[in-house]
Design a protein around this motif. Structure first.
Motif, PDB file in Angstrom:
ATOM      1  N   THR A  63       0.951  -0.995  -0.474  1.00 38.66           N
ATOM      2  CA  THR A  63       0.222  -0.128   0.316  1.00 38.66           C
ATOM      3  C   THR A  63       0.711   1.037  -0.104  1.00 38.66           C
ATOM      4  N   ARG A  64       2.288   1.105   0.484  1.00 41.02           N
ATOM      5  CA  ARG A  64       2.481   2.413   0.575  1.00 41.02           C
ATOM      6  C   ARG A  64       3.574   2.870  -0.542  1.00 41.02           C
ATOM      7  N   PHE A  65       3.936   1.671  -1.156  1.00 43.50           N
ATOM      8  CA  PHE A  65       4.937   1.957  -2.602  1.00 43.50           C
ATOM      9  C   PHE A  65       3.374   2.309  -3.452  1.00 43.50           C
ATOM     10  N   LEU A  66       2.480   1.784  -3.423  1.00 44.38           N
ATOM     11  CA  LEU A  66       1.634   2.102  -4.308  1.00 44.38           C
ATOM     12  C   LEU A  66       0.741   3.610  -4.183  1.00 44.38           C
ATOM     13  N   VAL A  67       0.879   4.259  -2.651  1.00 49.11           N
ATOM     14  CA  VAL A  67       0.277   5.524  -2.409  1.00 49.11           C
ATOM     15  C   VAL A  67       2.016   6.540  -2.846  1.00 49.11           C
ATOM     16  N   ASP A  68       2.255   6.034  -2.650  1.00 45.69           N
ATOM     17  CA  ASP A  68       3.441   6.789  -3.397  1.00 45.69           C
ATOM     18  C   ASP A  68       3.782   7.302  -4.641  1.00 45.69           C
ATOM     19  N   ALA A  69       3.884   6.670  -5.909  1.00 47.19           N
ATOM     20  CA  ALA A  69       3.523   5.926  -7.321  1.00 47.19           C
ATOM     21  C   ALA A  69       1.849   6.412  -7.663  1.00 47.19           C
ATOM     22  N   TYR A  70       1.163   6.663  -6.731  1.00 52.42           N
ATOM     23  CA  TYR A  70      -0.073   7.050  -7.468  1.00 52.42           C
ATOM     24  C   TYR A  70      -1.114   7.878  -6.337  1.00 52.42           C
ATOM     25  N   PRO A  71      -0.823   9.277  -5.347  1.00 47.31           N
ATOM     26  CA  PRO A  71      -1.222   9.538  -4.244  1.00 47.31           C
ATOM     27  C   PRO A  71      -2.846   9.738  -4.371  1.00 47.31           C
ATOM     28  N   GLU A  72      -3.161   9.669  -6.328  1.00 47.96           N
ATOM     29  CA  GLU A  72      -4.680  10.275  -6.716  1.00 47.96           C
ATOM     30  C   GLU A  72      -5.667   8.656  -6.330  1.00 47.96           C
ATOM     31  N   ALA A  73      -4.674   7.928  -6.423  1.00 48.70           N
ATOM     32  CA  ALA A  73      -5.528   6.494  -6.587  1.00 48.70           C
ATOM     33  C   ALA A  73      -6.439   6.078  -5.123  1.00 48.70           C
ATOM     34  N   VAL A  74      -6.533   5.042  -4.541  1.00 47.53           N
ATOM     35  CA  VAL A  74      -7.550   4.719  -3.681  1.00 47.53           C
ATOM     36  C   VAL A  74      -7.041   3.796  -3.909  1.00 47.53           C
ATOM     37  N   VAL A  75      -6.483   2.840  -2.218  1.00 48.94           N
ATOM     38  CA  VAL A  75      -6.033   1.776  -2.530  1.00 48.94           C
ATOM     39  C   VAL A  75      -6.422   0.209  -0.884  1.00 48.94           C
TER      40      VAL A  75
END
Length: 262
Positions: free
Chosen positions: A51-63
């Protein structure tokens, strides 16, 4: 992040926090979210990292992670209304993992406007990577996958189910249902590879089905609801106050034959 970079990330997380716990879990590292619903330290730590990696790469996305949803159910509504989102199943097949079975997987899916557009399934003990992208096909360790044509006679089809009370039940003239591999991250690849012809699921949690349903559709298969609609990861989890069921099949014709029998 490109598709290969996400796969590398998933492998890295598995190597760091999942593989060292395989067949090495202590009783203190296993909890129950509910009766029979297991969660381990590996689930929690791998989901946090992914989740941390995805939020860093796509801050606008909901995980939407499985464990995050368990702690905060309203996250599902945010996911269902998001233009861009990801699902994360940190250790799919947790019961298998706890028992020491290699049939478990890490799964991630990318969803845009309610449709799954990319997905990744990594089976760390089998060292098998299944990747799919809309319009670009389904792949296993770099080899393109095409779902084999089912047998001509429905009586020869192999159906499996995750619903324990359905085991041994015959649907019309079909063979009695057998048990799945108890892990969507294994079930869908097995279905694509021809080891089953259809899978009956009692629940359609997006973290369980978004990755595999895209792999299946890109290989020529089809996934839909028990009431005849195409599956979408943003579908409600309940229909008329009952869990929404899902039928994954070798192709659309197989789905259309089986779904009225459910």
């Amino acid at each position: 992040m490109d598709t290969d970079a996400v796969l590398d990330l998933i492998r890295e997380v598995a190597e760091k926090v999942i593989n060292p716990r395989f067949r090495a879990l202590s009783s203190e590292q296993v909890d129950e979210k509910g009766p029979g619903d297991l969660v381990t330290v590996a689930d929690k730590e791998s989901e946090r990292l992914l989740t941390r990696f995805l939020v860093d790469a796509y801050p606008e996305a909901v995980v939407l992670g499985e464990e995050a949803y368990a702690a905060r159910p309203e996250l599902l509504e945010e996911f269902q209304s998001a233009e861009h989102a990801f699902t994360v199943d940190p250790v799919d097949g947790t019961k298998n993992f706890v028992k020491g079975s290699p049939d478990h997987a890490v799964m991630v899916a990318e969803v845009r406007a309610g449709e799954t557009v990319r997905s990744w399934i990594w089976q760390p003990q089998h060292e098998l990577a299944y990747v799919a992208e809309v319009g670009a096909g389904a792949w296993r360790n770099g080899e393109r996958l095409t779902r084999p044509t089912p047998a001509a006679e429905p009586a020869d089809w192999r159906g499996v189910t995750s619903r324990w009370r359905w085991l041994g039940r015959s649907l019309g003239d079909l063979e009695p249902l057998k048990l799945t591999w108890v892990c969507c991250g294994v079930d869908y690849p097995k279905l694509v590879e021809g080891e089953a012809d259809f899978v009956v699921y009692g629940r359609a949690n997006p973290w369980d089905h978004a990755p595999g349903s895209l792999l299946l559709s890109e290989a020529g298969g089809y996934a839909g609801t028990h009431d005849g609609r195409p599956y979408r990861p943003t579908d409600p989890l309940e229909v008329h106050e009952r869990p929404a069921g899902l039928l994954a099949a070798a192709d659309r014709a197989t789905y259309e034959h089986v779904v009225p029998l459910l």
